[in-house]
Motif scaffolding. Structure first.
Motif, mmCIF file in Angstrom:
data_model
loop_
_atom_site.group_PDB
_atom_site.id
_atom_site.type_symbol
_atom_site.label_atom_id
_atom_site.label_comp_id
_atom_site.label_asym_id
_atom_site.label_seq_id
_atom_site.Cartn_x
_atom_site.Cartn_y
_atom_site.Cartn_z
ATOM 1 N N GLN A 156 5.698 -15.148 132.552
ATOM 2 C CA GLN A 156 7.099 -16.627 132.247
ATOM 3 C C GLN A 156 7.082 -16.383 130.737
ATOM 4 O O GLN A 156 7.866 -17.779 130.214
ATOM 5 N N HIS A 157 6.385 -16.186 129.996
ATOM 6 C CA HIS A 157 5.891 -16.613 128.657
ATOM 7 C C HIS A 157 6.904 -16.217 127.695
ATOM 8 O O HIS A 157 7.244 -14.978 127.702
ATOM 9 N N VAL A 158 7.347 -16.690 126.264
ATOM 10 C CA VAL A 158 8.657 -16.373 125.908
ATOM 11 C C VAL A 158 7.429 -16.525 124.448
ATOM 12 O O VAL A 158 7.685 -17.397 123.952
ATOM 13 N N PRO A 159 7.572 -15.439 123.012
ATOM 14 C CA PRO A 159 7.281 -15.753 121.894
ATOM 15 C C PRO A 159 8.207 -16.843 121.414
ATOM 16 O O PRO A 159 9.087 -17.136 121.729
ATOM 17 N N LEU A 160 7.349 -17.690 120.330
ATOM 18 C CA LEU A 160 7.521 -18.661 120.117
ATOM 19 C C LEU A 160 9.357 -18.716 119.248
ATOM 20 O O LEU A 160 10.066 -19.857 119.252
ATOM 21 N N GLU A 161 8.763 -17.544 118.322
ATOM 22 C CA GLU A 161 10.679 -17.510 117.591
ATOM 23 C C GLU A 161 11.936 -16.477 118.554
ATOM 24 O O GLU A 161 12.233 -17.253 118.541
ATOM 25 N N GLU A 162 11.243 -16.180 119.613
ATOM 26 C CA GLU A 162 12.196 -15.693 120.061
ATOM 27 C C GLU A 162 13.094 -17.160 121.397
ATOM 28 O O GLU A 162 14.077 -17.235 121.166
ATOM 29 N N TYR A 163 12.216 -17.509 121.576
ATOM 30 C CA TYR A 163 12.571 -18.903 122.485
ATOM 31 C C TYR A 163 13.272 -19.391 121.106
ATOM 32 O O TYR A 163 14.627 -19.957 122.346
ATOM 33 N N LYS A 164 13.268 -19.792 119.901
ATOM 34 C CA LYS A 164 14.216 -20.422 118.855
ATOM 35 C C LYS A 164 15.253 -20.107 118.807
ATOM 36 O O LYS A 164 16.915 -20.584 119.165
ATOM 37 N N GLN A 165 15.220 -18.562 119.047
ATOM 38 C CA GLN A 165 16.281 -17.692 118.815
ATOM 39 C C GLN A 165 17.248 -17.796 120.148
ATOM 40 O O GLN A 165 18.894 -17.663 119.784
ATOM 41 N N ASN A 166 16.702 -17.596 121.131
ATOM 42 C CA ASN A 166 16.880 -17.903 122.076
ATOM 43 C C ASN A 166 18.102 -19.395 122.883
ATOM 44 O O ASN A 166 19.143 -19.361 123.379
ATOM 45 N N LEU A 167 17.082 -20.144 122.468
ATOM 46 C CA LEU A 167 18.418 -21.276 122.533
ATOM 47 C C LEU A 167 19.676 -21.589 121.284
ATOM 48 O O LEU A 167 20.524 -22.049 121.990
ATOM 49 N N HIS A 168 19.281 -20.855 119.955
ATOM 50 C CA HIS A 168 20.098 -20.325 119.189
ATOM 51 C C HIS A 168 21.773 -19.694 120.175
ATOM 52 O O HIS A 168 22.490 -19.782 119.956
ATOM 53 N N SER A 169 21.035 -18.971 120.489
ATOM 54 C CA SER A 169 22.214 -17.756 121.300
ATOM 55 C C SER A 169 22.751 -18.788 122.537
ATOM 56 O O SER A 169 24.356 -18.130 122.829
ATOM 57 N N ILE A 170 21.970 -19.668 123.671
ATOM 58 C CA ILE A 170 22.137 -20.155 124.118
ATOM 59 C C ILE A 170 23.558 -20.893 123.601
ATOM 60 O O ILE A 170 24.516 -20.952 124.161
ATOM 61 N N VAL A 171 23.502 -21.879 122.776
ATOM 62 C CA VAL A 171 24.356 -22.594 121.991
ATOM 63 C C VAL A 171 25.440 -22.249 121.636
ATOM 64 O O VAL A 171 26.802 -22.452 121.909
ATOM 65 N N SER A 172 25.268 -20.509 121.244
ATOM 66 C CA SER A 172 26.535 -19.586 120.166
ATOM 67 C C SER A 172 27.323 -19.525 121.848
ATOM 68 O O SER A 172 28.497 -20.257 121.615
ATOM 69 N N PHE A 173 26.516 -19.327 122.944
ATOM 70 C CA PHE A 173 27.191 -18.901 123.995
ATOM 71 C C PHE A 173 28.808 -19.899 124.535
ATOM 72 O O PHE A 173 29.870 -19.993 124.840
ATOM 73 N N LEU A 174 27.774 -21.280 124.640
ATOM 74 C CA LEU A 174 28.392 -22.643 124.980
ATOM 75 C C LEU A 174 29.336 -23.106 124.282
ATOM 76 O O LEU A 174 30.691 -23.239 124.532
ATOM 77 N N LYS A 175 28.821 -23.017 122.742
ATOM 78 C CA LYS A 175 31.045 -23.003 121.826
ATOM 79 C C LYS A 175 31.986 -22.239 121.582
ATOM 80 O O LYS A 175 32.546 -22.722 121.322
ATOM 81 N N LYS A 176 31.119 -21.355 122.233
ATOM 82 C CA LYS A 176 32.383 -20.677 122.038
ATOM 83 C C LYS A 176 32.580 -20.717 123.010
ATOM 84 O O LYS A 176 34.238 -20.156 123.194
ATOM 85 N N ARG A 177 32.346 -20.795 124.479
ATOM 86 C CA ARG A 177 32.893 -20.994 125.634
ATOM 87 C C ARG A 177 34.010 -22.068 125.486
ATOM 88 O O ARG A 177 34.930 -22.753 126.297
ATOM 89 N N TRP A 178 32.945 -23.543 125.601
ATOM 90 C CA TRP A 178 33.397 -24.752 125.120
ATOM 91 C C TRP A 178 33.726 -25.460 123.853
ATOM 92 O O TRP A 178 32.541 -25.784 123.503
ATOM 93 N N PRO A 179 34.176 -25.471 122.946
ATOM 94 C CA PRO A 179 34.349 -25.925 121.082
ATOM 95 C C PRO A 179 33.465 -26.955 121.361
ATOM 96 O O PRO A 179 33.011 -26.901 120.015
#
Lengths: 241, 241
Positions: free
Chosen positions: B92-115
């Motif tokens: 289940q581990h995700v490296p720290l830097e990827e975790y942070k990048q993934n959070l950014h990507s999830i936020v971008s996804f949500l912002k694009k869908r619902w600004p």
């Protein structure tokens, strides 16, 4: 999109997401399979419920964009209709025959909107009259409870009859609760609203009725792979489709 | 139609409708104003969450038929990402830097869908390592906990940084919980999942963040007349519009 289960009712529905509440228990039970949507309106009787049904269930929620027809709707009114007309909560009273007719009308409304949706009527709970005097909601100097168990019984019977006549499912809560020893303290918190065992009964009975209709954890599709089905050696395989 | 608040996360979200759970508390709090929609996926990390985001939030739910954009989404991942890679839950581990990048990507996804939707990131909770050894989820003969509080701290800091960089709100749960005396027993049930006080903290912090964005019981419209606003002398007047 996940299917939905609506909970339509009065304060016993509105308060069903408090700790141990039957609504929250349903939401947890179906946490990966269905959305449990709260539509409880404290104090409402069937007369008012019928007036607002079109606003509670707007047409758009039933179309393909809104997730399609819901799996099920629980209709849980009667506790306010059964307030005695000449006592302190008389303005909530609805005569017995009108109550039954209103339930028929609510069911017709739902069936017209969503012909295949499972409709579960729930009878009002039994009343602990002494507790009603101890925990009044409005000033009640009369010394007489605003609700009686005898009246609740008549409304419960009318609810069961309406369900049978319209081909709906029904949970006979009035009877089920009184099968419990110490039902007044085990099932009720203030002579009307649900305590721990009361919430458990409603939850279990609704789950049982849904299961009779083929709506259960065994039959409903799970939303996305469960952790137990994700291969630790190759986790991404579970997400390939 | 009622606005929605989505709860997107791992098992700490999926189990949030158990008695006293923070999700059920939110649903009760907003029982007449907003629908709280559960999208918790036990065991998931941000890598898997990102892969399924498009299925969790299908485009149709954001259009006018599906009720418009949600008021808010909580994004609560990191407890699984922070599993140590060489221990028993390493898959289940995700490296720290990827975790942070993934959070950014999830936020971008949500912002694009619902600004205009409010996005609230929640950091992973602190870890009680002794309790993790006492309550293992998988066989763990190593005698070493699969999660440590030090790792949780690093992921919490990365979550806070991702929130600041993307202009989102954040609940620093890792810090908030450890401010409580006896946090290990008061806030956690098994060293990771939430006990009573832990649930209360998440509920209260999310309500506070929503309020900062003007999303509160004081500002959100109530769905249909409250019983206190219905005139006992003329109840039907409240339903005239």
């Amino acid at each position: 999109m996940r299917p939905r289960i609506y909970l339509f009712g009065d304060s016993i529905t509105e308060s069903s997401f408090t700790p141990g509440g039957w609504g929250a228990s349903l939401a947890h039970h179906f946490c990966r399979t269905a959305d449990v949507v709260l539509r409880g309106y404290s104090g409402y009787n069937t007369r008012w419920a019928l007036l607002v049904a079109d606003k509670v269930f707007p047409p758009a929620e039933g179309d393909s964009h809104g997730g399609g027809a819901p799996l099920a709707v629980t209709v849980f009114f009667g506790a306010n209709d059964a307030c005695l007309p000449d006592r302190c909560s008389g303005f909530q009273h609805v005569p017995l025959e009108e109550y039954k007719q209103n339930l028929h009308s609510i069911v017709s409304f739902l069936k017209k909107r969503w012909p295949k949706t499972t409709i579960i009527l729930i009878t009002p709970p039994p009343i602990d009259e002494e507790a009603r005097l101890q925990f009044p909601y409005v000033e009640n100097p009369s010394g007489l409870p605003e609700r009686t168990n005898e009246a609740a019984s008549a409304y419960a019977k009318a609810c069961i009859a309406a369900a049978e006549e319209s081909g709906c499912l029904v949970v006979d809560l009035w009877t089920k609760m009184q099968e419990f020893p110490n039902w007044k303290s085990a099932c009720l918190s203030d002579g009307l609203h649900l305590a721990e065992t009361g919430n458990k009964i409603v939850f279990e009975e609704v789950v049982k009725k849904l299961k009779e209709q083929g709506l259960s954890l065994e039959t409903l599709p799970v939303d996305l792979p469960l952790i137990g089905n994700i291969d630790p050696e190759n986790p991404l395989k579970a997400f390939e489709n």
